[in-house]
Write an enzyme that holds these catalytic residues in place. Structure first.
Site, mmCIF file in Angstrom:
data_model
loop_
_atom_site.group_PDB
_atom_site.id
_atom_site.type_symbol
_atom_site.label_atom_id
_atom_site.label_comp_id
_atom_site.label_asym_id
_atom_site.label_seq_id
_atom_site.Cartn_x
_atom_site.Cartn_y
_atom_site.Cartn_z
ATOM 1 C CB CYS A 21 -0.983 -0.035 1.168
ATOM 2 S SG CYS A 21 -2.379 1.105 0.972
ATOM 3 C CG HIS A 57 -3.385 -3.663 3.074
ATOM 4 N ND1 HIS A 57 -2.391 -3.321 3.970
ATOM 5 C CD2 HIS A 57 -3.915 -2.499 2.624
ATOM 6 C CE1 HIS A 57 -2.330 -2.007 4.074
ATOM 7 N NE2 HIS A 57 -3.243 -1.475 3.270
ATOM 8 C CD GLU A 106 -1.639 -6.546 5.167
ATOM 9 O OE1 GLU A 106 -2.101 -5.443 5.522
ATOM 10 O OE2 GLU A 106 -1.013 -6.716 4.086
#
Length: 237
Positions: free
Chosen positions: A113, A216, A218
């Site tokens: 990001c 993102h 994750e």
């Protein structure tokens, strides 16, 4: 058993209030969990630019995380600043020192990001300061639905490192940004774009592993997200 590589992740910085009456660092748990589940040992890296080299001596790869702030436009040659731009100068200074040191060592790097945006700036690129002000009929890049859900698709550019990693022509990703890479510069190439043309990923063809994604991974929304993190850990092993 093969030794797990140590993956350094940059922290966010918050002013007094909420968790503490004093300034405090922060990172979401899923950043750390996703790296650990990908086979790495996640460690948090604070904002001490003068210690960048020392931190790089003890990690095997660097992740520059995202956050609700922006890169100073002066760093990429813009003389004006959009009203929506907010800064965390100490964080940016430290992350730039870490990024530049890691790239000089050819250490594996992943920018997530805002980390992708800073990676582009570090390698000579420029940013769009506020997407709604510049992109006609832009998607809702600050998606209204929760961040652990997809916001839109991205197209993966054929022949790129990212395409080889994720093994697909598109991904479903979350979206939490009002800025984006305008021009990646000569050192980076575009590896992913949104349907409205906004750049969603960049990579270096001259570094061992140097990747930036605007979303993102994750959150592990798309199967490609886990593959990106596994590739980072693999490059650091």
């Amino acid at each position: 058993m093969t030794k797990r590589p140590t993956i350094g992740l940059t922290l966010d910085a918050e002013a007094p209030g909420g968790y503490s009456k004093f300034p405090w660092y922060a990172i979401r748990q899923n950043y750390m969990d996703a790296i650990a589940d990908a086979g790495g040992i996640p460690v948090a890296v604070p904002h001490r630019a003068e210690l960048a080299g020392a931190y790089l001596d003890i990690i095997d790869a660097l992740v520059v995380t995202g956050g609700a702030f922006d890169v100073d436009p002066a760093l990429y040659g813009d003389a004006t600043r959009h009203d929506t731009v907010s800064l965390k100068q100490g964080r940016t200074t430290a992350e730039l020192a870490l990024l530049r040191g890691a790239l000089a060592r050819d250490m594996p790097v992943l920018g997530i990001c805002g980390g992708e945006q800073l990676l582009a700036v570090a390698l000579g690129g420029t940013l769009i300061q506020h997407i709604p002000a510049e992109i006609v009929n832009a998607l809702a890049h600050e998606q209204p639905n929760p961040r652990d859900q997809p916001g839109h698709d991205v197209q993966i550019s054929p022949g790129t490192r990212l395409a080889a990693i994720v093994g697909t022509a598109s991904m479903r990703i979350n979206s939490s940004h009002h800025q984006a890479v305008r021009d990646p510069g000569a050192a980076l190439r575009i590896n992913a774009t949104a349907p409205d043309g906004v750049i969603e990923g960049v990579e270096s063809a001259t570094h061992r592993f140097c990747l930036g994604v605007q979303w993102h991974p994750e959150f592990l929304i798309d199967p490609g997200d886990a593959r990106i993190l596994a590739a980072l850990v693999g490059a650091a092993s």
